[in-house]
Design a protein around this motif. Structure first.
Motif, PDB file in Angstrom:
ATOM      1  N   GLY A 367       0.818  -1.195   0.000  1.00 43.71           N
ATOM      2  CA  GLY A 367       0.000   0.000   0.000  1.00 43.71           C
ATOM      3  C   GLY A 367       0.857   1.253   0.000  1.00 43.71           C
ATOM      4  O   GLY A 367       2.076   1.198   0.161  1.00 43.71           O
ATOM      5  N   VAL A 368       0.212   2.412  -0.188  1.00 40.86           N
ATOM      6  CA  VAL A 368       0.935   3.690  -0.166  1.00 40.86           C
ATOM      7  C   VAL A 368       1.578   3.860   1.209  1.00 40.86           C
ATOM      8  O   VAL A 368       0.897   3.929   2.227  1.00 40.86           O
ATOM      9  CB  VAL A 368      -0.027   4.859  -0.446  1.00 40.86           C
ATOM     10  N   GLY A 369       2.888   3.893   1.243  1.00 44.28           N
ATOM     11  CA  GLY A 369       3.613   3.981   2.511  1.00 44.28           C
ATOM     12  C   GLY A 369       3.685   2.656   3.234  1.00 44.28           C
ATOM     13  O   GLY A 369       4.748   2.257   3.732  1.00 44.28           O
ATOM     14  N   ALA A 370       2.571   1.937   3.280  1.00 45.49           N
ATOM     15  CA  ALA A 370       2.489   0.700   4.055  1.00 45.49           C
ATOM     16  C   ALA A 370       3.404  -0.385   3.507  1.00 45.49           C
ATOM     17  O   ALA A 370       3.992  -1.156   4.270  1.00 45.49           O
ATOM     18  CB  ALA A 370       1.048   0.203   4.099  1.00 45.49           C
ATOM     19  N   GLY A 371       3.509  -0.483   2.192  1.00 50.04           N
ATOM     20  CA  GLY A 371       4.376  -1.505   1.614  1.00 50.04           C
ATOM     21  C   GLY A 371       5.827  -1.300   1.991  1.00 50.04           C
ATOM     22  O   GLY A 371       6.535  -2.250   2.328  1.00 50.04           O
ATOM     23  N   MET A 372       6.266  -0.045   1.978  1.00 52.34           N
ATOM     24  CA  MET A 372       7.663   0.239   2.278  1.00 52.34           C
ATOM     25  C   MET A 372       7.963   0.078   3.754  1.00 52.34           C
ATOM     26  O   MET A 372       9.001  -0.482   4.123  1.00 52.34           O
ATOM     27  CB  MET A 372       8.013   1.654   1.802  1.00 52.34           C
ATOM     28  N   TYR A 373       7.075   0.533   4.649  1.00 49.29           N
ATOM     29  CA  TYR A 373       7.388   0.327   6.066  1.00 49.29           C
ATOM     30  C   TYR A 373       7.262  -1.140   6.452  1.00 49.29           C
ATOM     31  O   TYR A 373       7.945  -1.620   7.351  1.00 49.29           O
ATOM     32  CB  TYR A 373       6.600   1.260   6.987  1.00 49.29           C
ATOM     33  N   GLY A 374       6.407  -1.903   5.748  1.00 50.72           N
ATOM     34  CA  GLY A 374       6.375  -3.343   5.972  1.00 50.72           C
ATOM     35  C   GLY A 374       7.639  -4.012   5.479  1.00 50.72           C
ATOM     36  O   GLY A 374       8.154  -4.947   6.108  1.00 50.72           O
ATOM     37  N   MET A 375       8.174  -3.520   4.357  1.00 50.27           N
ATOM     38  CA  MET A 375       9.415  -4.063   3.830  1.00 50.27           C
ATOM     39  C   MET A 375      10.576  -3.836   4.792  1.00 50.27           C
ATOM     40  O   MET A 375      11.479  -4.678   4.916  1.00 50.27           O
ATOM     41  CB  MET A 375       9.721  -3.441   2.467  1.00 50.27           C
ATOM     42  N   VAL A 376      10.580  -2.702   5.493  1.00 49.19           N
ATOM     43  CA  VAL A 376      11.664  -2.421   6.438  1.00 49.19           C
ATOM     44  C   VAL A 376      11.708  -3.477   7.538  1.00 49.19           C
ATOM     45  O   VAL A 376      12.788  -3.832   8.029  1.00 49.19           O
ATOM     46  CB  VAL A 376      11.513  -1.007   7.035  1.00 49.19           C
ATOM     47  N   LEU A 377      10.562  -4.019   7.923  1.00 48.92           N
ATOM     48  CA  LEU A 377      10.553  -5.099   8.919  1.00 48.92           C
ATOM     49  C   LEU A 377      11.335  -6.302   8.412  1.00 48.92           C
ATOM     50  O   LEU A 377      12.118  -6.918   9.149  1.00 48.92           O
ATOM     51  CB  LEU A 377       9.118  -5.504   9.251  1.00 48.92           C
ATOM     52  N   PHE A 378      11.147  -6.649   7.145  1.00 50.11           N
ATOM     53  CA  PHE A 378      11.904  -7.755   6.550  1.00 50.11           C
ATOM     54  C   PHE A 378      13.376  -7.389   6.386  1.00 50.11           C
ATOM     55  O   PHE A 378      14.255  -8.249   6.513  1.00 50.11           O
ATOM     56  CB  PHE A 378      11.301  -8.133   5.195  1.00 50.11           C
ATOM     57  N   ILE A 379      13.656  -6.123   6.092  1.00 46.41           N
ATOM     58  CA  ILE A 379      15.044  -5.682   5.973  1.00 46.41           C
ATOM     59  C   ILE A 379      15.766  -5.824   7.308  1.00 46.41           C
ATOM     60  O   ILE A 379      16.906  -6.329   7.366  1.00 46.41           O
ATOM     61  CB  ILE A 379      15.099  -4.218   5.484  1.00 46.41           C
ATOM     62  N   LEU A 380      15.128  -5.397   8.386  1.00 51.89           N
ATOM     63  CA  LEU A 380      15.742  -5.520   9.707  1.00 51.89           C
ATOM     64  C   LEU A 380      15.979  -6.985  10.064  1.00 51.89           C
ATOM     65  O   LEU A 380      17.029  -7.336  10.621  1.00 51.89           O
ATOM     66  CB  LEU A 380      14.854  -4.865  10.763  1.00 51.89           C
ATOM     67  N   LEU A 381      15.023  -7.841   9.725  1.00 44.80           N
ATOM     68  CA  LEU A 381      15.186  -9.271   9.989  1.00 44.80           C
ATOM     69  C   LEU A 381      16.338  -9.837   9.160  1.00 44.80           C
ATOM     70  O   LEU A 381      17.139 -10.640   9.662  1.00 44.80           O
ATOM     71  CB  LEU A 381      13.883 -10.008   9.667  1.00 44.80           C
TER      72      LEU A 381
END
Length: 557
Positions: A367-381
């Motif tokens: 989603g707008v904004g939501a996809g990228m902040y959700g992706m950051v969770l996977f990046i941190l992992l």
């Protein structure tokens, strides 16, 4: 076939070209220190101090209160639309369960619809109630991304910005002008936009048919740009009034991915690493492209149930299989949920790809904004696992990744997945969950699994064979949407607050792991796929995968 490859190439090229350009524009909007008179007037009217720098808890409380009041107002509009103006069809107010589900759906940017738009909602409910939430729910996603990016890029500064300032700028300077422009273009392409009374016409059989009209183009524009997806008409963008031509179809597909793709580069500019943004973008682009090719191949293959090439049931012949496949993948990777064909009628593999796109966490564009902040969770992992494997203290953006960040990341990743599987298990165990099914066997399971995936993933599309307008499903999917939205937003804001309080090291140390190269691309892609596969593979095995093998034997349910 050559023409279709050209069409697909133009679409993919447009995404790659426009995403960084629009991302640069978004960065200019949110980083500008100037306050135009109109913006200043809005702050004064609303009593907002735009210079106040909020810590993460204040930012989160402001966001939650704003969304709560948005839900309450929309719930009231839907419940009492019978006494409100602009009700040409003399439609009754929605029952409490459906009003709850719909209000939650649009407030959470899900736009799941357990009703038929033109048959259930008045012009007032559609244009004032739903359209307003289409704007502010998308702007809310932008706000969370901005807060997270600021937290990761700051240097021991707990402030994440001002929620109200971010909300107003995202709505007034980005979503409104883009939607106005797209609505004008769509109107010129044949999408209807009026407040006319419903028209009565005679059918070929001599019966009377009521044809609803309405302000469709304005809602279609923001439903696509804001990754909302709610259709003005029941069959969404398969309706000729919503999506009449291949040109309108191309524009709507492109607008679905425009802002999610741009948000990647907005994030990259805020954290000061555009190379990292390109790696993230191509991870998303890779999964998207593989999905399109898989669905296109599956839908064009021999259909043993009909004895012809191609799965044509539920598809508009004016768009064809390729455009149906591209739309299905676009809408499911981008947390959009609009459709130009019926996902319930796709081949088992075609339906599986759409379902899996959502189950991956709506981080492939999202989603707008939501996809990228959700992706950051996977990046941190990914960064954490990479650091553990080589025995180094993991860092991201010059900041140590510690226990709190990983706990919140895992919470944000697992909550929607847990809801999907748990609620599906409850539904298949109760008569209230099984009675609305029109199909049994593995396809029936897929319908239920898709519904809760769509709700918890804030997507909104559906396998329409499930009659979801029941108290059970309206309540359960409504709860799933709330958890899927705020069960991710709150951990993300907590991470932003934790990261903001830490000093940022500009010097690359031995504990740092490069996040702008090919190795990180492979690792991030692997973590996303493995987490999704391990979580949902058992359920998918007895759903669409089993259905595929039964179909090859000529069996269906």
């Amino acid at each position: 076939m050559a023409t279709e490859w050209i069409q697909l190439s133009i679409f993919l090229f447009s995404i790659i070209t426009l995403s960084p350009l629009v991302g640069a524009w978004l960065y200019q909007v949110f980083s500008s220190t100037a306050t135009p008179k109109m913006e200043a007037a809005l702050y004064k009217i609303c009593g907002i101090d735009p210079g106040k720098n909020m810590e993460w808890k204040e930012y989160a409380i402001s966001l939650l209160l704003f969304n709560f009041f948005g839900f309450a107002i929309l719930f009231g509009i839907l419940s009492f639309q019978n006494i409100l103006p602009m009700n040409s069809g003399n439609l009754a107010g929605l029952n409490p369960f459906l009003a709850f589900n719909t209000a939650v759906s649009f407030m959470t940017n899900t736009n799941w619809q357990a009703y038929s738009g033109e048959a259930a909602l008045s012009y007032f409910s559609q244009s004032i109630g739903l359209t307003v939430q289409n704007f502010v729910s998308a702007a809310t996603g932008l706000c969370v991304l901005l807060a997270l990016a600021r937290g990761l890029s700051s240097n021991a500064n707990p402030g994440l910005g001002n929620f109200w300032r971010d909300l107003i700028r995202g709505t007034v300077y980005i979503l409104l002008p883009l939607s106005f422009l797209l609505a004008l273009i769509l109107s010129n392409a044949g999408v209807i936009q009026n407040f006319s009374e419903y028209v009565t016409a005679a059918t070929l059989e001599g019966n009377t048919q009521i044809i609803p009209l309405g302000p469709a183009a304005s809602q279609i524009a923001i439903k696509q740009l804001g990754t909302n997806g709610g259709g003005f008409f029941g069959v969404n963008s398969a309706h000729p009034f919503e999506n009449p031509t291949p040109i309108s179809n191309f524009l709507q597909m492109l607008s679905i991915l425009l802002l999610p793709g741009a948000c990647v580069f907005l994030y990259g500019r805020i954290v000061g690493n555009l190379k990292h943004a390109w790696v993230i973008f191509f991870v998303m682009f890779t999964v998207f492209s593989i999905g399109v090719l898989t669905v296109w191949t599956a839908e064009s293959s021999f259909n043993p149930l009909s004895g012809v090439n191609g799965f044509w049931e539920g598809k508009e012949t004016r768009f064809g299989i390729l455009n149906s496949a591209v739309w299905e993948v676009s809408t499911t990777v981008a947390s959009n949920g609009s459709v130009n064909s019926m996902h319930d009628s796709f081949s088992p593999i075609g339906g599986l790809v759409g379902m899996l796109n959502i189950q991956l966490g709506e981080v492939i564009f999202g989603g707008v904004g939501a996809g990228m902040y959700g992706m950051v969770l996977f990046i941190l992992l990914t960064v954490f696992l990479s650091g553990i494997m080589v025995g180094r203290s993991p860092e991201y953006m010059g900041k140590k990744i510690e226990k709190r960040e990983i706990q919140m990341s895992i919470l944000g990743i697992l909550l929607p997945s847990t809801v999907i599987l748990l609620f599906t298990a409850i539904a298949v165990s109760l008569p209230q969950g099984l009675s609305p099914l029109t199909n049994r066997g593995p396809h029936g399971l897929s319908e239920i699994l898709y519904a809760f995936s769509s709700g918890a993933g804030n997507n909104g599309s559906a396998f329409a064979g499930l009659g979801a307008d029941t108290p059970f499903y309206n309540s359960m999917i409504g709860i799933a949407m709330l958890i899927g939205r705020f069960g991710v937003i709150l951990p993300v804001l907590a991470i932003a607050g934790s990261a903001a309080s830490k000093k940022r090291s500009e010097v690359i140390s031995e504990g740092s792991f490069s996040t702008d190269g090919g190795t990180f691309y492979i690792l991030l892609l692997s973590v996303i796929v493995i987490v999704g596969a391990l979580t949902f593979f058992p359920a998918l095995t007895i759903g669409p995968i089993l259905e595929h093998f039964l179909m090859l034997q000529g069996r269906t349910f």
